[in-house]
Design an enzyme around this catalytic site. Structure first.
Site: not given
Ligand code: GLU
Length: 304
Positions: A64, A67, A189, A240, A258
């Site tokens: 992530s 992103k 993605y 998160y 992760v």
């Protein structure tokens, strides 16, 4: 601050004695194979001095953290039009939750949760003939490193098990917030998430977020206003449903993945990347969080 190196060595010495290093993510099967004893830190100060310890040259899956980079590319291409399709509020939910997306009519809470990142991918797929290639070149150019690549095994592994991401993309499509087809957007993605980088490469990439949008060669990738917004999003949405805890304990904008990586920035001062694959219950690297808490406590440097 020349004692950065001593502080990193001490932090790494302290934390390497910990028995409980968290749990390696296994919902993406390929990630479950990683050796949980790995631990590296790399810090670059604004003057481009490098400080490093442990496994900081080893490649890992940044997941992530990518992103932030797709967001940067999309934001620099389409500007504030991006915020018509994705909001800028913390979700307070795990990265893959879908309930808010339905309640809020297909507008993801922010670009750093999965649904938001999938919308950002869609923007890039609409902009380019081959978004996968263009994004990889963008990352290579910021880092000045043509060796950076996707990990095809990790991308394939996630494609086979990414049921929630398929659900998110389909939900976005049903609300009219996905222009391209689900398979194509998710293929991009899964690849962006599979980017493999070392702590050193990661810190080098994020140098632009401490240096007003300019990489280490002083080429401009974002304007100052865009950097301000992306750093704000990292602070409020980068961890998160543990973003509050990270701000409370570490006090820096940052982003986790992760794969066990965390990157954090103190504008005009330093950027730092950590990697330890064991995660806490919220999905953030256990040792990485502790290391960064010790770093900002020992140096008295944070945005607060
Ligand atoms: N590729 C992962 C997923 O979509 C990213 C999760 C993360 O690092 O937060 O589940």
């Amino acid at each position: 601050m020349s004692n950065f190196q001593n502080i990193l060595d001490e932090i790494s010495g302290n934390l390497n004695t910990l028995k409980d290093r968290g749990t390696v993510a296994s919902y993406i099967p390929e990630l479950g194979k990683i050796d949980a004893s790995k631990f590296g830190i790399h810090l670059i100060d604004i003057h481009k001095n490098h400080y490093t310890t442990g496994d900081s040259d080893e490649l890992f899956s940044i997941q992530s953290i990518s992103k932030v980079l797709t967001l940067s590319q999309a934001f620099s291409l389409i500007g504030d039009r991006l915020w018509e399709r994705v909001d800028v509020e913390p979700s307070g939910d795990p990265f893959n939750h879908l309930s808010l997306l339905e309640m809020e009519n297909g507008i993801p809470r922010n670009p750093l949760i999965n649904a938001g990142a999938i919308v950002v991918c869609d923007v890039l797929v609409s902009q380019f003939k081959n978004a996968k290639e263009e994004f990889l070149s963008y990352v290579q150019e910021i880092a000045n490193d043509p060796t950076i690549s996707y990990d095809e095994k990790v991308a394939a592994s996630e494609q086979q098990t990414g049921f929630r991401n398929y659900a998110a993309a389909n939900l976005l499509k049903s609300y009219g917030n996905l222009e391209n087809n689900v398979e194509e957007v998710l293929d991009f993605y899964f690849h962006q998430c599979s980017l493999q980088l070392s702590c050193k490469q990661l810190a080098s990439l994020f140098y632009m977020f401490i240096n007003r949008g300019q990489c280490q060669r002083n080429n401009t990738f974002l304007n100052i206003g865009q950097v301000k917004r992306i750093n704000a999003l990292m602070l409020s949405c980068g961890f998160y449903d543990e973003a509050g805890e990270f701000a409370f304990k570490v006090g820096l904008p940052g982003k986790s993945g992760v794969g066990g990586g965390i990157v954090a920035v103190l504008p005009n001062q330093f950027c730092v990347a950590t990697w330890s694959p064991g995660l806490n219950v919220k999905g953030n690297s256990k040792l990485g969080m502790l290391a960064l808490e010790q770093l900002t406590t020992r140096t008295d440097l944070s945005i607060f």
